[in-house]
Write a protein that holds these residues in place. Structure first.
Motif, PDB file in Angstrom:
ATOM      1  N   LEU A   1     -13.551  -0.614  18.547  1.00 14.89           N
ATOM      2  CA  LEU A   1     -12.306  -0.283  19.225  1.00 14.89           C
ATOM      3  C   LEU A   1     -11.468   0.682  18.378  1.00 14.89           C
ATOM      4  O   LEU A   1     -11.039   1.732  18.851  1.00 14.89           O
TER       5      LEU A   1
ATOM      6  N   THR B   1      -3.454 -10.425  14.333  1.00 20.10           N
ATOM      7  CA  THR B   1      -3.777  -9.376  15.300  1.00 20.10           C
ATOM      8  C   THR B   1      -2.529  -8.784  15.960  1.00 20.10           C
ATOM      9  O   THR B   1      -2.626  -7.801  16.685  1.00 20.10           O
TER      10      THR B   1
ATOM     11  N   TRP C   1     -16.555 -21.291   9.869  1.00 19.25           N
ATOM     12  CA  TRP C   1     -15.712 -20.721  10.940  1.00 19.25           C
ATOM     13  C   TRP C   1     -15.249 -19.335  10.547  1.00 19.25           C
ATOM     14  O   TRP C   1     -15.321 -18.385  11.320  1.00 19.25           O
TER      15      TRP C   1
ATOM     16  N   ILE D   1      -5.961 -15.999  13.195  1.00 21.82           N
ATOM     17  CA  ILE D   1      -6.502 -15.093  14.214  1.00 21.82           C
ATOM     18  C   ILE D   1      -5.381 -14.628  15.147  1.00 21.82           C
ATOM     19  O   ILE D   1      -5.288 -13.445  15.487  1.00 21.82           O
ATOM     20  N   VAL D   2      -4.522 -15.518  15.529  1.00 20.38           N
ATOM     21  CA  VAL D   2      -3.472 -15.176  16.492  1.00 20.38           C
ATOM     22  C   VAL D   2      -2.425 -14.262  15.858  1.00 20.38           C
ATOM     23  O   VAL D   2      -2.063 -13.234  16.420  1.00 20.38           O
TER      24      VAL D   2
ATOM     25  N   ALA E   1     -18.185 -16.627  10.238  1.00 21.93           N
ATOM     26  CA  ALA E   1     -18.726 -16.216  11.540  1.00 21.93           C
ATOM     27  C   ALA E   1     -17.687 -15.408  12.314  1.00 21.93           C
ATOM     28  O   ALA E   1     -17.991 -14.341  12.871  1.00 21.93           O
ATOM     29  N   ALA E   2     -16.442 -15.903  12.333  1.00 17.65           N
ATOM     30  CA  ALA E   2     -15.400 -15.192  13.077  1.00 17.65           C
ATOM     31  C   ALA E   2     -15.172 -13.802  12.492  1.00 17.65           C
ATOM     32  O   ALA E   2     -15.016 -12.819  13.225  1.00 17.65           O
TER      33      ALA E   2
ATOM     34  N   PHE F   1      -3.491  -1.175  14.593  1.00 19.50           N
ATOM     35  CA  PHE F   1      -4.062  -2.447  15.055  1.00 19.50           C
ATOM     36  C   PHE F   1      -5.378  -2.670  14.307  1.00 19.50           C
ATOM     37  O   PHE F   1      -5.601  -3.722  13.699  1.00 19.50           O
TER      38      PHE F   1
ATOM     39  N   TRP G   1      -6.788 -20.932  13.289  1.00 18.11           N
ATOM     40  CA  TRP G   1      -6.371 -20.368  14.586  1.00 18.11           C
ATOM     41  C   TRP G   1      -5.104 -19.541  14.459  1.00 18.11           C
ATOM     42  O   TRP G   1      -4.953 -18.509  15.123  1.00 18.11           O
TER      43      TRP G   1
ATOM     44  N   VAL H   1     -17.998 -11.225  13.451  1.00 22.32           N
ATOM     45  CA  VAL H   1     -18.026 -10.952  14.893  1.00 22.32           C
ATOM     46  C   VAL H   1     -16.790 -10.151  15.312  1.00 22.32           C
ATOM     47  O   VAL H   1     -16.889  -9.129  16.005  1.00 22.32           O
ATOM     48  N   LEU H   2     -15.624 -10.583  14.853  1.00 19.52           N
ATOM     49  CA  LEU H   2     -14.388  -9.896  15.242  1.00 19.52           C
ATOM     50  C   LEU H   2     -14.349  -8.478  14.676  1.00 19.52           C
ATOM     51  O   LEU H   2     -13.878  -7.541  15.329  1.00 19.52           O
TER      52      LEU H   2
ATOM     53  N   CYS I   1     -16.243  -5.969  16.626  1.00 21.71           N
ATOM     54  CA  CYS I   1     -15.497  -5.567  17.834  1.00 21.71           C
ATOM     55  C   CYS I   1     -14.349  -4.620  17.496  1.00 21.71           C
ATOM     56  O   CYS I   1     -14.217  -3.549  18.092  1.00 21.71           O
ATOM     57  N   THR I   2     -13.491  -5.009  16.535  1.00 21.36           N
ATOM     58  CA  THR I   2     -12.330  -4.148  16.271  1.00 21.36           C
ATOM     59  C   THR I   2     -12.770  -2.834  15.634  1.00 21.36           C
ATOM     60  O   THR I   2     -12.091  -1.834  15.768  1.00 21.36           O
TER      61      THR I   2
END
Lengths: 310, 456
Positions: B178, B249, B163, B245-246, B166-167, B201, B242, B170-171, B174-175
């Motif tokens: 951004l 960020t 988990w 991740i929450v 992979a997360a 961020f 979880w 991928v994340l 993206c960031t």
């Protein structure tokens, strides 16, 4: 909860997307782009200087944001969001290995900056900033223009003052040592002329004065106070040679005032932020005792003797 | 070696390539750091050399650590454990080796770019636009290999390490786009205060969504195996994943508490910074209970020893981080070397040490031979451990000196002479870390290519 590839991927991406929306996009969309009352646009040369600032990582040591509880350079004005509307990228910084530069513009004349970029220790002996002599005169000039614009309209007002007094001080310097010293003394408020250094000259006081001198003064005025420090070739009018001051009625008060307030237009900065009262008196006495060879320390009028005096 | 292992390992080329990448850039990155630390002690030594002056050396150091040393080190372990946890082969070793080569070229291009003065001038997002694109491609190659390996798995249940790995990739892809404002190639930035909000961020996500989850993945893999213990709790794994991740960020704005950003944003970042104890303690409870009573096993395996040490640093960096986000504390700790200590404890003490642990754990397994020298690995362990601990203590002291002095009205120029001796101590401790990096590089090269040890 069964963690399948789909749950993991879509889960984390949905979380990242929604959180980025709230934490980044929302403040972006809601931002107030009204410039602050000191804002003005930068000209081409200032923008070129800012590019040099970005390329060379000045931001790693210099912040550009004054906080409500700051004391140091620029702390007359707390940073506002409207100060930064034209900054792309913004250069707030995260470290103060050097001073905050938000209001640096006009704090010093251009020649001080030139000497400082050639080697920062020429004008600030305790600095750990890298020398930027390798930039060459052209780029140092552009970088100086950017630094002198920091603070926008407030910087412009300070620069006008620097430019005016630069001319005055050059005229005085070129009129010869007698006229120059007279000009310098004349601009110190009358009361200070009659104030002798209130502390007696002691070996300990001179030691402390020497330490202050070495941290703050030696780069321009030199180790023997003759104005031939390493900064001398870059600054004009050149640093004052203290050894010509003997017999010219330079009171401890005059020295105190000049050290505290500096001489705008010349490379002599004010030290009232860096040094508290006793430190200024003691570095003044160090200069008077060793370089002028004439100290008025502990002479009348001095009021009631301080309790600690020997 | 079992036949099941043979059918999975397939030469382990990718894990080997990333192992070498990490060891190599650890040596480079610490060298850059040493040069930068040297400038703070003696700014006129090696002065006026444009390409290595402090303002360029520092971003080279930071980027080499993040993208050259720590991330590839953690990826090497992931490329090893992903196929094994899913009882399949890596989708493509060729793609994997290609991605490692491409990764090295990308980091090298970034170094050259920053050194030549093409920095975009944004802390942690310095790399010029072309290199930004290369970074995204590098991550995409890794993502493709990861996801296609997951797709061909024969083990239906995904273990927690998967988990996180992979997360993380991928994340981060993206960031990274951004945070580097990749749609604006000329400046790579927004204008004004929103640029700072976006930058932090992203900057915090490099640690929170890349280094941390990758390192946790390694810890979740290495420690249960080394102690031959089942993971303490699946529920805690879920909660930790979880909540990480929450919460992570939300906290970037705690870098901006003292500048004019919206107050609600500051409030969220402070609350969530304190809430970071949830994902961190959940993970630590889970992993420490897993190895409870078996520290002898941890101690016996040099890889596990590094990884377990990393978890202790994770504890410290988190407690410190939560505390630093409190505005009253930050009045003293912001803008000074306290933060530098914190960053080193997090990136080297936790993520870097965990990456080294991953490398030493997989090295005997991917080469089929014992380490070239367990003694050298142990020596490196102590050099790095003493180095980073001393580093953290010294820079924390410096930070307190600076912060208290400024808060009481002493100017920066008054504090500079005071902190000089500490800068010298810091440089000396840096020598230990850098020596450790070079010993590690030697040991890794010997273990990979010139290992005369008997096959295990």
């Amino acid at each position: 909860m069964r963690m399948t590839p789909a749950v993991i991927l879509f889960g984390v991406l949905a979380l990242l997307g929604s959180i980025a929306l709230v934490m980044v996009y929302w403040p972006y969309a809601q931002q107030d782009t009204t410039p602050s009352e000191i804002f003005r646009a930068r000209n081409a040369e200032e923008a070129a200087g800012r590019h040099i600032y970005l390329q060379n990582g000045c931001v790693y040591c210099h912040s550009q944001a004054i906080r409500p509880f700051d004391w140091d350079l620029g702390s007359e004005r707390i940073a506002q969001a409207g100060d930064y509307v034209a900054d792309e990228p913004i250069q707030l910084g995260s470290q103060r290995t050097g001073v905050d530069l938000s209001q640096e513009g006009g704090e010093h004349p251009d020649d001080w900056h030139h000497a400082h970029f050639i080697n920062p220790r020429y004008t600030r002996p305790s600095s750990v900033m890298p020398p930027f002599e390798w930039l060459g005169t052209e780029r140092i000039r552009a970088l100086t223009r950017y630094v002198q614009s920091l603070g926008f309209l407030q910087a412009d007002r300070r620069m006008e003052r620097q430019d005016y007094w630069k001319q005055e001080s050059i005229t005085a310097y070129e009129a010869g040592p007698d006229a120059n010293v007279r000009w310098l003394v004349e601009h110190v408020p009358e009361g200070w002329h009659r104030v002798p250094n209130p502390y007696p000259t002691t070996a300990a006081g001179l030691q402390r004065g020497q330490r202050i001198y070495q941290y703050f003064c030696i780069g321009c005025h030199g180790p023997v106070g003759d104005g031939m420090g390493p900064a001398q070739p870059w600054i004009y009018p050149p640093p004052l040679n203290f050894t010509i001051l003997k017999g010219r009625a330079i009171s401890g008060g005059i020295l105190y005032h000049q050290i505290m307030n500096g001489i705008t237009g010349t490379a002599m900065p004010y030290f009232k932020r860096d040094l508290e009262s006793q430190k200024i008196w003691e570095v003044g006495d160090y200069v008077a005792y060793y370089f002028i060879n004439q100290s008025d320390a502990n002479q009348e009028p001095k009021g009631i003797d301080a309790a600690w005096e020997p | 070696m079992s036949t099941a292992e043979d059918s999975i390992s397939h030469g382990n080329q990718t894990a080997k390539a990333f192992t070498l990448t990490s060891a190599l850039w650890f040596a480079f990155a610490t060298t850059f750091g040493m040069i930068a630390a040297g400038y703070l002690v003696a700014p006129d030594f090696m002065a006026n050399i444009e390409y290595i002056q402090f303002g360029r050396m520092r971003p080279m150091h930071v980027n080499a650590v993040l993208f050259g040393f720590v991330t590839p080190g953690l990826l090497a372990a992931a490329f090893y454990y992903l196929p094994r946890l899913m009882k399949t082969r890596l989708y493509s070793e060729k793609l994997g080796v290609f991605s490692a080569v491409f990764w090295n070229l990308t980091v090298a291009a970034g170094m050259v770019g920053v050194s030549m003065g093409y920095s975009q001038g944004r802390e942690y997002a310095e790399l010029p636009w072309v290199v930004d694109i290369l970074v995204v491609i590098s991550f995409s190659l890794v993502i493709a290999n990861f996801l296609l390996t997951i797709r061909r798995r024969t083990e239906p249940i995904l273990y927690v390490s998967i988990w996180y790995a992979a997360a993380a990739v991928v994340l981060t892809a993206c960031t990274y786009c951004l945070g580097n404002v990749i749609w604006k190639p000329d400046t790579g930035a927004l204008a004004g205060i929103p640029d700072a909000i976006l930058l932090w961020f992203y900057g915090h996500n490099v640690f929170g969504l890349l280094l941390s989850p990758m390192a946790l993945g390694v810890a979740y893999y290495v420690l249960p195996i080394a102690t031959r213990s089942p993971l303490y709790s699946h529920t805690l794994s879920l909660l930790g994943f979880w909540s990480l991740i929450v919460v992570y960020t939300h906290i970037g704005t705690h870098h901006l508490l003292q500048v004019p950003v919206p107050t609600w944003l500051k409030t969220i970042s402070i609350v969530d910074s304190v809430a970071m104890v949830i994902p961190v303690m959940v993970f630590l409870i889970n992993i420490w209970y897993t190895v409870k009573g078996k520290l002898g096993d941890v101690h016996a395996d040099i890889g596990a020893k590094f990884v377990f040490t990393g978890t202790i640093y994770y504890f410290f960096v988190n407690i410190q981080g939560s505390m630093m986000a409190l505005p009253d504390v930050q009045r003293i700790t912001h803008y000074n070397n306290w933060v530098v200590a914190h960053a080193h404890i997090g990136v080297l003490g936790f993520a870097g040490v965990t990456a080294l642990g991953g490398l030493y754990f997989i090295l005997p397994r991917i080469t089929g031979k014992p380490l070239h020298s367990t003694f050298l690995a142990d020596l490196q362990y102590w050099l790095v451990l003493i180095g980073i601990t001393g580093f953290g203590i010294v820079l924390t002291i410096v930070g307190l000196i600076q912060g208290q002095a400024w808060y009481n009205g002493e100017t920066l120029y008054r504090t500079l002479p005071e902190i000089q001796p500490y800068y010298i101590t810091r440089l000396s401790l840096g020598i230990l870390i850098m020596t450790g990096a070079y010993i590690g590089l030697y040991n890794v090269i010997r273990s990979l290519y010139f290992n005369r040890g008997a096959t295990s």
